[in-house]
Scaffold this motif. Structure first.
Motif, PDB file in Angstrom:
ATOM      1  N   ILE A 140       8.672   3.422  -4.104  1.00  0.00           N
ATOM      2  CA  ILE A 140       8.189   4.805  -4.203  1.00  0.00           C
ATOM      3  C   ILE A 140       8.473   5.368  -5.587  1.00  0.00           C
ATOM      4  O   ILE A 140       7.600   5.938  -6.246  1.00  0.00           O
ATOM      5  CB  ILE A 140       8.861   5.692  -3.134  1.00  0.00           C
ATOM      6  N   LEU A 144       5.830   6.516  -8.588  1.00  0.00           N
ATOM      7  CA  LEU A 144       5.817   7.891  -9.104  1.00  0.00           C
ATOM      8  C   LEU A 144       6.054   7.952 -10.610  1.00  0.00           C
ATOM      9  O   LEU A 144       5.845   8.990 -11.232  1.00  0.00           O
ATOM     10  CB  LEU A 144       6.886   8.736  -8.390  1.00  0.00           C
ATOM     11  N   TYR A 170       1.643  12.991  -1.775  1.00  0.00           N
ATOM     12  CA  TYR A 170       3.099  12.978  -1.946  1.00  0.00           C
ATOM     13  C   TYR A 170       3.632  14.347  -1.542  1.00  0.00           C
ATOM     14  O   TYR A 170       3.141  15.386  -1.989  1.00  0.00           O
ATOM     15  CB  TYR A 170       3.484  12.680  -3.393  1.00  0.00           C
ATOM     16  N   ILE A 218       5.516   9.564   0.819  1.00  0.00           N
ATOM     17  CA  ILE A 218       4.099   9.315   0.556  1.00  0.00           C
ATOM     18  C   ILE A 218       3.388   9.226   1.903  1.00  0.00           C
ATOM     19  O   ILE A 218       3.685   8.347   2.719  1.00  0.00           O
ATOM     20  CB  ILE A 218       3.896   8.016  -0.251  1.00  0.00           C
ATOM     21  N   ILE A 264      -0.967   7.814  -6.791  1.00  0.00           N
ATOM     22  CA  ILE A 264       0.051   8.658  -6.159  1.00  0.00           C
ATOM     23  C   ILE A 264       0.931   9.331  -7.206  1.00  0.00           C
ATOM     24  O   ILE A 264       1.530  10.388  -6.959  1.00  0.00           O
ATOM     25  CB  ILE A 264       0.895   7.837  -5.161  1.00  0.00           C
ATOM     26  N   GLY A 268       2.350  13.099  -7.053  1.00  0.00           N
ATOM     27  CA  GLY A 268       3.768  13.397  -7.246  1.00  0.00           C
ATOM     28  C   GLY A 268       3.995  14.451  -8.318  1.00  0.00           C
ATOM     29  O   GLY A 268       4.824  15.351  -8.162  1.00  0.00           O
TER      30      GLY A 268
END
Length: 517
Positions: A140, A144, A170, A218, A264, A268
């Motif tokens: 994760i 990010l 996110y 997520i 993602i 974020g």
């Protein structure tokens, strides 16, 4: 990261630069020559070594050669050199050195090199992904920070049984329990509650621990409950469920939806930005980046008049007055979308003004129960309601303390102050000086004087001086500069200007009129 250089000032300078620009790396050790570094590499197993090329005992290139041929550990190397010698660079790159940087070190160049290496290290970790919790968290955090290449992304999606092309969001869940960060570990309960709410107990939940009592997750699009047709989707139901099951107040900061797992990082970033709107009005624990990021944040202080009004009401121990002003200040925080830094500055400014009043009265602000709580509010109080409660407690306690120290003498003092002005207006007196003599805050004294006598201090002082000047103009033949000095003006021109402003004629015209009459 291990730093190797025979000059201690170079090492300390690098540590400073690295602390500011590369928080993703931790410095695990220092060495002053290649031989020491070789021992530390075996002991500490660093992922990156920054080494000077010219050192005693064993130089940078000798160190790299020994590491490549003798050690099992194979860290990445960055070479530093004060010599713009291409032959050194050629030799360094034959050993697959990641970068070659000349001294004095350029911070931007070093930062770019470190970001490139961080991405390489992240991708190495991602290639060994399993479903074990620590590595899921690593995945994760890596997603990010950067966008892995297609090969790595394919591995991630396969291991987690997630489609690459799908909607993802996110989300940051912040525990607002009024406790210092990390005092309660909410991770197991949050994980169970989310999996139960999303009805995906058999799936890997992409959940990780952040700083400041926050957890990031997520969310694949198909997991989010769409039963609620409001713009907030199922997030209201999710929030209610989490608060009920975890037994604390929670805020959700929801990033913008993206259409690919690789993107993602963008979601974020938008969730991070929405944290800045925690004091904005009307969001009731759910902060959607889609709605918030179009709103301008306010980075300045509250109006001077509102600040002065609060301080006056605290000094006057006017409970109704300061309660109303606190309401107005916190409404302004919400309506103008104050950034957290601007809120902090406003609270700090009020505290400093009140502490100064207490010290002028020879009091000790540390005896206030709510002093420490308010000083450390960002560590515990994470929404506007919580902050307002502790601020109100501090204000009420400070007002009572100031009234006690002053002994309720304010009303009596104002009469003494007026008599003092009446007897000393011919002298060079001013509000701050009088306030200090009577152990009062000048802002408070000014407000109290106006409230009591319906006129500002400076206006009253000027009226006394002009009246005396008129008497001297009528009854004496003194010159203008003499009269100005006798009634407290240091400058005859300024005296003439102020006289004309009040009497609509010059002092000379006034004297001539009196002679004519």
């Amino acid at each position: 990261m291990l730093i190797v250089d025979d000059e201690v000032f170079v090492r300390k300078g690098l540590i400073r630069i690295l602390g500011e620009c590369s928080p993703q790396f931790e410095i695990c050790g220092e060495a002053e020559n290649g031989e020491q570094a070789l021992t530390l590499i075996e002991q500490l197993n660093p992922e990156l070594v920054i080494a000077d090329i010219r050192m005693p005992v064993l130089d940078g290139l000798g160190l790299i050669k020994k590491v490549k041929t003798e050690l099992e550990q194979q860290p990445i190397f960055i070479i530093l050199s004060g010599y713009a010698d291409f032959s050194y660079a050629q030799q360094a790159f034959r050993y697959n050195v990641s970068d070659y940087i000349l001294k004095p070190v350029d911070e931007q160049e070093l930062n770019a090199a470190l970001n490139k290496i961080a991405q390489t290290l992240n991708q190495k970790q991602l290639l060994s992904i399993t479903r074990e919790k620590p590595l899921v968290e690593t995945v994760i955090e890596s997603l990010l920070q950067t966008q892995p290449d297609d090969q790595v992304m394919g591995r991630i999606a396969y291991a987690l049984e997630l489609p690459l092309t799908s909607s993802y969001t996110y989300l940051i869940a912040e525990m607002q329990d009024q406790l210092p960060a990390g005092e309660v570990d909410y991770l197991p309960a949050l994980k169970d509650s989310l999996l139960h709410y999303l009805r995906q107990e058999d799936q890997t939940l992409l959940l990780h621990v952040r700083t400041h009592n926050q957890y990031g997750v997520i969310l694949p699009g198909q997991w989010v409950d769409e039963r609620d047709h409001s713009p907030w989707g199922g997030y209201r139901t999710m929030l209610d469920t989490l608060e009920r099951e975890l037994g604390t107040t929670i805020a959700l900061f929801v990033g913008q939806k993206v259409s690919h797992l690789k993107q993602i990082v963008s979601s974020g970033e938008s969730a991070e930005k929405s944290l800045q709107y925690r004091f904005a009005a009307g969001f009731e624990g759910i902060y959607m980046a889609d709605e918030l990021l179009e709103l301008p944040l306010y980075y300045f202080d509250i109006d001077e008049g509102l600040h002065s009004k609060l301080i006056y009401e605290v000094e006057a121990n006017d409970h109704k007055g300061y309660s109303s002003t606190v309401d107005a200040i916190f409404s302004m925080f919400q309506e103008r979308h104050f950034a957290p830094g601007a809120v902090t500055n406003t609270i700090r400014r009020s505290m400093i003004a009140i502490i100064n009043i207490i010290r002028q009265l020879e009091g000790d602000e540390n005896t206030l129960q709510w002093m420490t709580e308010l000083l450390n509010w960002p560590l515990k109080y994470r929404n506007l309601k919580q902050l307002k409660q502790v601020f109100q407690q501090f204000i009420a306690e400070a007002a009572e303390y100031i009234a006690e120290k002053r002994g309720g003498k304010s009303e009596g003092n104002i009469e003494k102050i007026k008599k003092y002005i009446d007897g000393h207006y011919r002298e060079n007196i001013y509000l701050k000086g009088i306030a200090a003599d009577f152990d009062m805050n000048p802002v408070y004294l000014g407000q109290l004087f106006r409230k009591t006598y319906g006129v500002y201090f400076n206006e009253y002082l000027l009226s006394l001086r002009i009246e005396e000047a008129k008497r001297l103009l009528r009854q004496t033949k003194k010159r203008m500069y003499e009269i100005a000095e006798l009634v407290g003006f240091q400058n005859a021109d300024y005296f003439a200007t102020q006289f004309e402003k009040l009497e609509n004629m010059t002092p000379t015209d006034y004297r001539n009129m009196m002679i004519g009459q």
